[in-house]
Write a protein that holds these residues in place. Structure first.
Motif, PDB file in Angstrom:
ATOM      1  N   ARG A 210     -36.696  22.154 -31.477  1.00  0.00           N
ATOM      2  CA  ARG A 210     -37.197  22.306 -30.108  1.00  0.00           C
ATOM      3  C   ARG A 210     -36.786  21.104 -29.258  1.00  0.00           C
ATOM      4  NH1 ARG A 210     -41.755  25.050 -32.390  1.00  0.00           N
ATOM      5  NH2 ARG A 210     -42.740  23.065 -32.878  1.00  0.00           N
ATOM      6  N   ALA A 211     -36.957  19.907 -29.817  1.00  0.00           N
ATOM      7  CA  ALA A 211     -36.587  18.699 -29.072  1.00  0.00           C
ATOM      8  C   ALA A 211     -35.083  18.656 -28.802  1.00  0.00           C
ATOM      9  CB  ALA A 211     -37.022  17.458 -29.853  1.00  0.00           C
ATOM     10  N   MET A 212     -34.268  19.014 -29.805  1.00  0.00           N
ATOM     11  CA  MET A 212     -32.808  19.006 -29.645  1.00  0.00           C
ATOM     12  C   MET A 212     -32.343  19.992 -28.590  1.00  0.00           C
ATOM     13  SD  MET A 212     -30.997  18.711 -33.378  1.00  0.00           S
ATOM     14  CE  MET A 212     -29.422  19.045 -32.603  1.00  0.00           C
ATOM     15  N   LEU A 213     -32.838  21.209 -28.664  1.00  0.00           N
ATOM     16  CA  LEU A 213     -32.399  22.239 -27.733  1.00  0.00           C
ATOM     17  C   LEU A 213     -32.789  21.887 -26.302  1.00  0.00           C
ATOM     18  CD1 LEU A 213     -33.360  25.400 -29.830  1.00  0.00           C
ATOM     19  CD2 LEU A 213     -31.044  24.571 -29.359  1.00  0.00           C
ATOM     20  N   SER A 214     -34.013  21.460 -26.118  1.00  0.00           N
ATOM     21  CA  SER A 214     -34.492  21.142 -24.772  1.00  0.00           C
ATOM     22  C   SER A 214     -33.758  19.935 -24.191  1.00  0.00           C
ATOM     23  CB  SER A 214     -35.998  20.883 -24.806  1.00  0.00           C
ATOM     24  OG  SER A 214     -36.516  20.700 -23.505  1.00  0.00           O
ATOM     25  N   LEU A 215     -33.593  18.886 -24.998  1.00  0.00           N
ATOM     26  CA  LEU A 215     -32.917  17.685 -24.510  1.00  0.00           C
ATOM     27  C   LEU A 215     -31.432  17.939 -24.276  1.00  0.00           C
ATOM     28  CD1 LEU A 215     -33.404  14.702 -23.803  1.00  0.00           C
ATOM     29  CD2 LEU A 215     -32.686  14.134 -26.137  1.00  0.00           C
ATOM     30  N   GLY A 216     -30.788  18.665 -25.171  1.00  0.00           N
ATOM     31  CA  GLY A 216     -29.371  18.973 -24.997  1.00  0.00           C
ATOM     32  C   GLY A 216     -29.117  19.752 -23.726  1.00  0.00           C
ATOM     33  N   TYR A 217     -30.028  20.658 -23.386  1.00  0.00           N
ATOM     34  CA  TYR A 217     -29.922  21.423 -22.136  1.00  0.00           C
ATOM     35  C   TYR A 217     -30.093  20.494 -20.939  1.00  0.00           C
ATOM     36  CZ  TYR A 217     -31.417  24.574 -18.372  1.00  0.00           C
ATOM     37  OH  TYR A 217     -31.553  25.229 -17.168  1.00  0.00           O
ATOM     38  N   ASP A 218     -31.121  19.651 -20.959  1.00  0.00           N
ATOM     39  CA  ASP A 218     -31.396  18.776 -19.818  1.00  0.00           C
ATOM     40  C   ASP A 218     -30.261  17.799 -19.557  1.00  0.00           C
ATOM     41  OD1 ASP A 218     -33.835  19.964 -19.463  1.00  0.00           O
ATOM     42  OD2 ASP A 218     -35.027  18.266 -20.176  1.00  0.00           O
ATOM     43  N   LEU A 219     -29.662  17.270 -20.625  1.00  0.00           N
ATOM     44  CA  LEU A 219     -28.632  16.239 -20.486  1.00  0.00           C
ATOM     45  C   LEU A 219     -27.226  16.822 -20.375  1.00  0.00           C
ATOM     46  CD1 LEU A 219     -29.858  13.570 -23.087  1.00  0.00           C
ATOM     47  CD2 LEU A 219     -30.540  13.880 -20.704  1.00  0.00           C
ATOM     48  N   LEU A 220     -27.103  18.151 -20.464  1.00  0.00           N
ATOM     49  CA  LEU A 220     -25.796  18.827 -20.430  1.00  0.00           C
ATOM     50  C   LEU A 220     -24.837  18.223 -21.449  1.00  0.00           C
ATOM     51  CD1 LEU A 220     -26.989  18.953 -17.307  1.00  0.00           C
ATOM     52  CD2 LEU A 220     -24.755  19.966 -16.858  1.00  0.00           C
ATOM     53  N   THR A 221     -25.312  18.028 -22.666  1.00  0.00           N
ATOM     54  CA  THR A 221     -24.495  17.335 -23.655  1.00  0.00           C
ATOM     55  C   THR A 221     -23.509  18.257 -24.353  1.00  0.00           C
ATOM     56  OG1 THR A 221     -26.161  17.697 -25.370  1.00  0.00           O
ATOM     57  CG2 THR A 221     -26.263  15.617 -24.169  1.00  0.00           C
TER      58      THR A 221
ATOM     59  N   ASP B 209     -33.803  30.942 -19.193  1.00  0.00           N
ATOM     60  CA  ASP B 209     -34.536  32.069 -19.789  1.00  0.00           C
ATOM     61  C   ASP B 209     -34.297  32.143 -21.293  1.00  0.00           C
ATOM     62  OD1 ASP B 209     -35.572  32.754 -17.349  1.00  0.00           O
ATOM     63  OD2 ASP B 209     -34.116  34.347 -16.952  1.00  0.00           O
ATOM     64  N   TYR B 210     -33.028  32.012 -21.704  1.00  0.00           N
ATOM     65  CA  TYR B 210     -32.717  32.019 -23.137  1.00  0.00           C
ATOM     66  C   TYR B 210     -33.348  30.819 -23.833  1.00  0.00           C
ATOM     67  CZ  TYR B 210     -29.120  35.641 -22.489  1.00  0.00           C
ATOM     68  OH  TYR B 210     -28.454  36.808 -22.221  1.00  0.00           O
ATOM     69  N   LEU B 211     -33.296  29.665 -23.188  1.00  0.00           N
ATOM     70  CA  LEU B 211     -33.837  28.453 -23.788  1.00  0.00           C
ATOM     71  C   LEU B 211     -35.324  28.604 -24.069  1.00  0.00           C
ATOM     72  CD1 LEU B 211     -33.510  25.456 -24.627  1.00  0.00           C
ATOM     73  CD2 LEU B 211     -34.033  24.854 -22.241  1.00  0.00           C
ATOM     74  N   GLU B 212     -36.060  29.127 -23.117  1.00  0.00           N
ATOM     75  CA  GLU B 212     -37.504  29.274 -23.312  1.00  0.00           C
ATOM     76  C   GLU B 212     -37.812  30.239 -24.445  1.00  0.00           C
ATOM     77  OE1 GLU B 212     -39.032  30.258 -19.478  1.00  0.00           O
ATOM     78  OE2 GLU B 212     -38.884  28.191 -18.732  1.00  0.00           O
ATOM     79  N   GLN B 213     -37.012  31.294 -24.573  1.00  0.00           N
ATOM     80  CA  GLN B 213     -37.201  32.216 -25.700  1.00  0.00           C
ATOM     81  C   GLN B 213     -36.943  31.515 -27.030  1.00  0.00           C
ATOM     82  OE1 GLN B 213     -35.343  36.235 -25.240  1.00  0.00           O
ATOM     83  NE2 GLN B 213     -34.825  35.528 -23.180  1.00  0.00           N
ATOM     84  N   CYS B 214     -35.893  30.692 -27.062  1.00  0.00           N
ATOM     85  CA  CYS B 214     -35.543  29.991 -28.297  1.00  0.00           C
ATOM     86  C   CYS B 214     -36.598  28.965 -28.689  1.00  0.00           C
ATOM     87  CB  CYS B 214     -34.184  29.305 -28.142  1.00  0.00           C
ATOM     88  SG  CYS B 214     -32.792  30.437 -28.065  1.00  0.00           S
TER      89      CYS B 214
ATOM     90  N   GLY C 140     -24.897  26.709 -20.183  1.00  0.00           N
ATOM     91  CA  GLY C 140     -26.066  27.307 -19.541  1.00  0.00           C
ATOM     92  C   GLY C 140     -26.703  26.397 -18.516  1.00  0.00           C
ATOM     93  N   ALA C 141     -26.804  25.110 -18.825  1.00  0.00           N
ATOM     94  CA  ALA C 141     -27.401  24.168 -17.873  1.00  0.00           C
ATOM     95  C   ALA C 141     -26.556  24.060 -16.611  1.00  0.00           C
ATOM     96  CB  ALA C 141     -27.560  22.803 -18.533  1.00  0.00           C
ATOM     97  N   ALA C 142     -25.215  24.032 -16.771  1.00  0.00           N
ATOM     98  CA  ALA C 142     -24.332  23.959 -15.600  1.00  0.00           C
ATOM     99  C   ALA C 142     -24.477  25.208 -14.740  1.00  0.00           C
ATOM    100  CB  ALA C 142     -22.886  23.792 -16.056  1.00  0.00           C
ATOM    101  N   GLN C 143     -24.590  26.359 -15.370  1.00  0.00           N
ATOM    102  CA  GLN C 143     -24.760  27.605 -14.616  1.00  0.00           C
ATOM    103  C   GLN C 143     -26.076  27.611 -13.858  1.00  0.00           C
ATOM    104  OE1 GLN C 143     -24.270  30.500 -17.756  1.00  0.00           O
ATOM    105  NE2 GLN C 143     -22.035  30.489 -17.592  1.00  0.00           N
ATOM    106  N   ASP C 144     -27.136  27.112 -14.485  1.00  0.00           N
ATOM    107  CA  ASP C 144     -28.433  27.053 -13.808  1.00  0.00           C
ATOM    108  C   ASP C 144     -28.411  26.089 -12.627  1.00  0.00           C
ATOM    109  OD1 ASP C 144     -29.660  28.944 -15.380  1.00  0.00           O
ATOM    110  OD2 ASP C 144     -30.603  27.500 -16.736  1.00  0.00           O
TER     111      ASP C 144
END
Length: 304
Positions: free
Chosen positions: A142-153, A123-128, A264-268
């Protein structure tokens, strides 16, 4: 303070840390240098010999540092003192019962829980992502935030990604290899996969950035890409600026850090029903205890 013989034999202890280059992460070497500098300065202030130090001197230093530092930082300073003595081939004063007792005293004096970064959940990610501007900086972020979330980096892993580390797949997703991390110092690497959204955002960023840049996410100067990787501090700044731009209140913005994408990704994933083993593999965790701290604040959502 260094005695005359020590000063003559070891005129520049900092130079010895060059031997660690390539064997330790640059950030680790920098931390060692900073911690030893603090120790040497403290010894000079108190008229004590730093190199080689006595165990009593090290104990007094650690107890003094415990007033201003958390126990993990105090322990890190002990490791730095140990490392410089070994590099200089001096008698190591950091082992022994007095040191162990001092560390236990430091630990027991501050019975506080580690501070946990606020997770940037979906939810926070989509707002950002929605709040990013329509310019090259917004395209990159946008690319950094989305990819960092997906890869749990970790943030160090995110800025270390290079163009050749990613590959677009036929299903519209992206395959990435994270070659080296805090928990993987010898570069065995782990394979991760992104969402279609991240793949599309990264593709758009690369189309603007061009193919003559080595880092996947580079700096931008006067509206043009520069062939230089971003620093880890920049990731933290981008995250905080993103949540502020999304309209979150200042007290909530303060909770976010460079680890927020990973947390956040781990929690999701937990809320989606994935087990601990799957989450550990996805994020490259070696310790269940560390992951457990990340997941604590997600558990009430799982059982609500």
């Amino acid at each position: 303070m260094l005695d005359e013989a020590t000063a003559k034999d070891f005129p520049d202890w900092r130079a010895e840390f060059k031997r660690l280059e390539g064997a330790f992460a640059p950030g680790t070497i920098k931390s060692y240098l900073t911690d030893v500098e603090r120790f040497v300065a403290w010894c000079e202030e108190h008229g004590l010999r730093a190199l080689p130090a006595e165990a009593e001197t090290v104990c007094a230093f650690l107890e003094g540092q415990a007033v201003i530092l958390c126990p993990s930082s105090v322990r890190r300073r002990l490791y730095a003192i140990r490392k410089v003595h070994r590099l200089l081939r001096l008698p190591d004063p950091t082992w022994g019962e007095d040191i162990s007792i001092t560390l236990r005293r430091v630990q027991r004096a501050k019975l506080s829980r580690p501070k946990q970064a606020k997770g940037m959940t979906r939810d926070y990610l989509e707002q950002c992502l929605a709040a990013q501007p329509d310019n090259p900086w917004g395209l990159r972020n946008r690319a950094m935030l989305s990819l960092g979330y997906d890869l749990l980096t970790r943030r160090s892993e995110l800025v270390a990604l290079r163009s050749e580390d990613i590959a677009m797949r036929a299903d519209g997703t992206l395959r990435a290899i994270i070659r080296r991390s805090k928990a993987d110092p010898f570069g065995m690497g782990r394979i991760s996969f992104s969402s279609r959204r991240s793949a599309a955002l990264v593709s758009a960023w690369l189309a603007w950035r061009g193919d003559k840049i080595d880092p996947l996410f580079c700096g931008i100067y006067q509206g043009k890409p520069i062939n230089r990787a971003l620093g880890t501090t920049k990731v933290k700044l981008i995250i905080k600026e993103a949540v502020a731009a999304a309209g979150l209140p200042p007290d909530e913005v303060a909770g976010f850090s460079g680890h927020s994408l990973r947390v956040g990704a781990a929690q999701d994933l937990l809320c989606a029903g994935f087990d601990t083993a799957a989450i550990m593999r996805a994020g490259g965790w070696k310790s269940v205890n560390v992951l457990g701290r990340y997941l604590e604040f997600a558990e009430h959502n799982v059982w609500a």
